[in-house]
Scaffold this motif. Structure first.
Motif, short mmCIF file in Angstrom:
data_model
loop_
_atom_site.label_atom_id
_atom_site.label_comp_id
_atom_site.label_asym_id
_atom_site.label_seq_id
_atom_site.Cartn_x
_atom_site.Cartn_y
_atom_site.Cartn_z
N THR A 109 0.83 -1.21 0.00
CA THR A 109 0.00 0.00 0.00
C THR A 109 0.86 1.25 0.00
O THR A 109 0.59 2.19 -0.75
N GLN A 110 1.92 1.26 0.84
CA GLN A 110 2.82 2.41 0.89
C GLN A 110 3.52 2.62 -0.44
O GLN A 110 3.66 3.75 -0.91
N ARG A 111 3.96 1.51 -1.09
CA ARG A 111 4.63 1.63 -2.38
C ARG A 111 3.68 2.20 -3.43
O ARG A 111 4.03 3.06 -4.20
N ARG A 112 2.44 1.69 -3.44
CA ARG A 112 1.45 2.17 -4.40
C ARG A 112 1.15 3.64 -4.18
O ARG A 112 1.07 4.43 -5.11
N ARG A 113 1.01 4.02 -2.90
CA ARG A 113 0.70 5.41 -2.57
C ARG A 113 1.85 6.33 -2.98
O ARG A 113 1.64 7.40 -3.52
N ALA A 114 3.05 5.86 -2.76
CA ALA A 114 4.22 6.68 -3.11
C ALA A 114 4.34 6.85 -4.62
O ALA A 114 4.70 7.91 -5.11
N SER A 115 4.01 5.79 -5.38
CA SER A 115 4.16 5.89 -6.83
C SER A 115 3.05 6.72 -7.47
O SER A 115 3.27 7.40 -8.46
N SER A 116 1.83 6.65 -6.89
CA SER A 116 0.71 7.37 -7.51
C SER A 116 0.40 8.71 -6.86
O SER A 116 -0.49 9.41 -7.31
N ALA A 117 1.11 9.04 -5.78
CA ALA A 117 0.83 10.31 -5.11
C ALA A 117 1.24 11.47 -6.00
O ALA A 117 2.33 11.49 -6.55
N PRO A 118 0.34 12.45 -6.16
CA PRO A 118 0.69 13.59 -7.01
C PRO A 118 1.74 14.48 -6.35
O PRO A 118 1.87 14.51 -5.13
N ALA A 119 2.45 15.20 -7.18
CA ALA A 119 3.55 16.03 -6.68
C ALA A 119 3.05 17.20 -5.84
O ALA A 119 3.62 17.53 -4.82
N ASP A 120 1.95 17.83 -6.26
CA ASP A 120 1.45 18.98 -5.51
C ASP A 120 -0.09 18.97 -5.48
O ASP A 120 -0.73 18.11 -6.05
N ARG A 121 -0.61 19.94 -4.79
CA ARG A 121 -2.06 20.00 -4.58
C ARG A 121 -2.81 20.26 -5.90
O ARG A 121 -3.88 19.72 -6.12
N LYS A 122 -2.22 21.08 -6.76
CA LYS A 122 -2.83 21.38 -8.05
C LYS A 122 -3.01 20.11 -8.88
O LYS A 122 -4.06 19.87 -9.47
N GLU A 123 -1.96 19.31 -8.88
CA GLU A 123 -1.99 18.05 -9.64
C GLU A 123 -3.04 17.11 -9.05
O GLU A 123 -3.77 16.43 -9.79
N ALA A 124 -3.14 17.08 -7.71
CA ALA A 124 -4.13 16.22 -7.06
C ALA A 124 -5.55 16.64 -7.44
O ALA A 124 -6.40 15.80 -7.74
N MET A 125 -5.80 17.94 -7.44
CA MET A 125 -7.14 18.44 -7.81
C MET A 125 -7.46 18.11 -9.26
O MET A 125 -8.58 17.75 -9.60
N LYS A 126 -6.45 18.23 -10.12
CA LYS A 126 -6.64 17.93 -11.55
C LYS A 126 -7.00 16.46 -11.73
O LYS A 126 -7.94 16.13 -12.47
N ARG A 127 -6.29 15.58 -11.06
CA ARG A 127 -6.58 14.14 -11.14
C ARG A 127 -7.98 13.83 -10.63
O ARG A 127 -8.70 13.03 -11.21
N GLN A 128 -8.35 14.48 -9.54
CA GLN A 128 -9.66 14.26 -8.95
C GLN A 128 -10.77 14.70 -9.91
O GLN A 128 -11.78 14.01 -10.07
N ARG A 129 -10.59 15.85 -10.55
CA ARG A 129 -11.57 16.34 -11.52
C ARG A 129 -11.70 15.39 -12.70
O ARG A 129 -12.81 15.11 -13.17
N GLU A 130 -10.57 14.90 -13.18
CA GLU A 130 -10.57 13.96 -14.31
C GLU A 130 -11.32 12.68 -13.94
O GLU A 130 -12.12 12.17 -14.73
N ALA A 131 -11.03 12.17 -12.74
CA ALA A 131 -11.70 10.94 -12.29
C ALA A 131 -13.21 11.16 -12.17
O ALA A 131 -14.01 10.30 -12.58
N ARG A 132 -13.61 12.32 -11.63
CA ARG A 132 -15.04 12.64 -11.48
C ARG A 132 -15.70 12.75 -12.85
O ARG A 132 -16.81 12.25 -13.06
N ARG A 133 -15.00 13.40 -13.79
CA ARG A 133 -15.54 13.56 -15.14
C ARG A 133 -15.74 12.21 -15.83
O ARG A 133 -16.75 11.95 -16.47
N THR A 134 -14.76 11.31 -15.64
CA THR A 134 -14.86 9.97 -16.23
C THR A 134 -16.04 9.20 -15.63
O THR A 134 -16.79 8.55 -16.35
N ASP A 135 -16.18 9.28 -14.29
CA ASP A 135 -17.29 8.58 -13.62
C ASP A 135 -18.64 9.10 -14.10
O ASP A 135 -19.57 8.32 -14.33
#
Length: 198
Positions: free
Chosen positions: A43-69
């Motif tokens: 779990t830690q390895r997965r989180r480290a590999s997929s964790a976004p670099a900054d908050r902007k990137e995290a929000m962008k990923r979240q928006r994309e996932a919501r749009r896809t859903d």
């Protein structure tokens, strides 16, 4: 105070090295922390590999996932695909309720067009037309109530016969709300024709 040196000195395996230099650690020395379980490490390895670099990137990923859903949900509402339907529309009980309502002719689905006609008639400044509009309004409401009660009784009976062990809470209300929508505008789209029994 005058104890032997061997008692005062501890073996190097008992001490945890405090400096985190890049020198290789003695394999016999303890780590200073318990070994994590495999699932935690993964779990830690997965989180480290997929964790976004900054908050902007995290929000962008979240928006994309919501749009896809939401896109998948819209397609499911049009096609009736159970996997991506919203939670309120999922399950065999809700599917049966939709098919049961869609296979029948309900007076309640014409409520909105009739309400517009009655409203127009009531705005005309002729006394007899206003009286007709009032009578039509009362007649439509009575017909909708009678039709809805009959539908609720038949639907409850069918649900008890077909799904005795399934949770049926809110299924009848779900069906009655569906009757208030015009057939063409219902979501998920009707999967059965009128007169075709589910």
């Amino acid at each position: 105070m005058f104890g032997s040196r061997s008692k005062e000195e501890k073996s190097p395996t008992d001490k945890v090295p405090l400096d985190l230099s890049k020198q290789p650690r003695d394999p016999e020395a303890p780590k200073g922390r318990p070994t994590p379980k495999r699932s935690e490490a993964q779990t830690q390895r997965r989180r480290a590999s997929s964790a976004p670099a900054d908050r902007k990137e995290a929000m962008k990923r979240q928006r994309e996932a919501r749009r896809t859903d939401l896109a998948k949900q819209r397609e499911a509402l049009a096609s009736g695909d159970e996997r991506y339907l919203p939670a309120r529309d999922k399950g065999p009980v809700r599917r049966f309720v939709r098919d049961f309502v869609d296979s029948r002719f309900c007076i309640a689905e014409f409520f909105l067009p009739l309400a517009v006609v009655i409203l127009v008639l009531s705005m005309v400044r002729v006394g007899s037309l206003q009286n007709i509009a009032l009578l039509l309004w009362l007649g439509v409401i009575v017909l909708i109530i009678v039709d809805s009660v009959g539908l609720a009784i038949r639907l409850k009976k069918q649900l008890n016969e077909r799904f005795p062990n399934e949770p049926r809470r809110g299924a009848v209300a779900y069906g009655l709300m569906r009757t208030l929508q015009m057939r063409r505008l219902r979501l998920p789209k009707p999967q059965v024709k009128r007169g075709e029994r589910p």
